[in-house]
Design an enzyme around this catalytic site. Structure first.
Site, PDB file in Angstrom:
ATOM      1  N   PRO A   1       0.834  -1.213   0.000  1.00  0.00           N
ATOM      2  CA  PRO A   1       0.000   0.000   0.000  1.00  0.00           C
ATOM      3  C   PRO A   1       0.866   1.260   0.000  1.00  0.00           C
ATOM      4  O   PRO A   1       1.805   1.373   0.786  1.00  0.00           O
ATOM      5  CB  PRO A   1      -0.788  -0.127   1.308  1.00  0.00           C
ATOM      6  CG  PRO A   1      -0.793  -1.593   1.607  1.00  0.00           C
ATOM      7  CD  PRO A   1       0.521  -2.107   1.120  1.00  0.00           C
ATOM      8  N   GLU A   2       0.578   2.169  -0.911  1.00  0.00           N
ATOM      9  CA  GLU A   2       1.321   3.421  -0.982  1.00  0.00           C
ATOM     10  C   GLU A   2       0.434   4.553  -0.457  1.00  0.00           C
ATOM     11  O   GLU A   2      -0.683   4.314   0.032  1.00  0.00           O
ATOM     12  CB  GLU A   2       1.794   3.665  -2.410  1.00  0.00           C
ATOM     13  CG  GLU A   2       2.780   2.583  -2.880  1.00  0.00           C
ATOM     14  CD  GLU A   2       3.489   2.941  -4.171  1.00  0.00           C
ATOM     15  OE1 GLU A   2       3.503   4.115  -4.560  1.00  0.00           O
ATOM     16  OE2 GLU A   2       4.044   2.016  -4.802  1.00  0.00           O
TER      17      GLU A   2
END
Length: 270
Positions: free
Chosen positions: A2-3
């Site tokens: 996840p960014e």
């Protein structure tokens, strides 16, 4: 992994359920995450969540006792579930709320973390040396120019350095460099002023678009309501090695920079 857009999507998804809700219980099924879950986190029980914010890829739940700090690591995700719903295999931490909802952390690889800080949260060792938020007024082209002048590393590594600017992860670095026409291996201090001004704008643009569309649909990520993100549908270069560039038709190429897969168009990015 996840960014920033995925984490911001999670923050927006969970905030309505947590804001001003009292924490009635914190259940730690697996304390051995990236770092041990501290027992001091239990001091938040009985207190309301005053705010749900984000710094870089860290989610911050503010209480009168301090901040709960959550990072999703490589494969973590957050869900809002109903109290009493059975936990799955990798559901490691529950924050149970007075409204009968539960914030549940699922993390198969256990690279995420749930920590607690009594200090002002910006002084926590994980947050103290971070650069500005990319969508904030502090991240300007003048700032990026000043930082780039000191650095001879590849521009892709430069914009992915959290001490320079937070949250420009691998996917979004590839996309911003493509939009700006900069080869990812070019030294940061060799990029022209005009291009760095454009790059600043494109970093903001690509992240804002990804947040608007709910984050990138990676196999390990879904938002707080269980819905995937949709930004992957609009990626111009990331993951497209061997496919024709939408701008010029040249085949997208791939290389490794700083141990990360990097995608670019050899015609559009010089």
């Amino acid at each position: 992994m996840p960014e920033l857009p995925e984490v911001e999507t999670s923050r927006r998804g969970i905030e309505p359920y947590l804001q001003q809700q009292q924490i009635v219980e914190i259940v730690v099924r697996q304390p051995k995450l990236r770092w041990p879950v501290p027992e001091l986190i239990q001091s938040c029980v009985g207190l309301p969540v005053l705010s749900v914010s984000r710094r870089a890829k860290y989610l911050l739940l503010e209480t009168e006792a301090g901040h709960i700090i959550i990072h999703l690591g490589m494969s973590g995700s957050l869900r809002i579930v109903q109290q009493g719903e059975p936990a799955a295999k990798h559901d490691h931490v529950d924050i149970v709320l007075a409204n009968t909802k539960v914030l549940r952390l699922n993390d198969p690889r256990r690279f995420g973390c749930v920590l607690f800080s009594q200090l002002p949260v910006e002084q926590h060792p994980l947050l103290a040396s971070l650069g500005p938020e990319p969508l904030s007024e502090a991240f300007t082209s003048d700032y990026l120019l000043a930082q780039a002048a000191k650095r001879s590393i590849a521009v892709k590594q430069f914009i992915m350095d959290n001490k320079v600017v937070v949250g420009v992860g691998n996917i979004y670095a590839n996309e911003a460099l493509f939009r700006t026409g900069i080869h990812p291996k070019r030294a940061a201090n060799k990029v022209s002023k005009v291009r760095l001004v454009e790059l600043t704008a494109h970093i903001k643009q690509v992240l804002a678009e990804a947040i608007k569309q709910g984050g990138t649909s990676l196999k390990d990520f879904t938002n707080a309501e269980g819905k995937p993100g949709y930004f992957k549908q609009t990626l111009a270069v990331y993951g497209r090695e061997g496919e024709p560039c939408d701008n010029c038709g040249e085949l997208i190429k791939a290389l490794r920079i700083g141990q990360r897969n990097t995608f670019y168009c050899p015609h559009c990015q010089r």
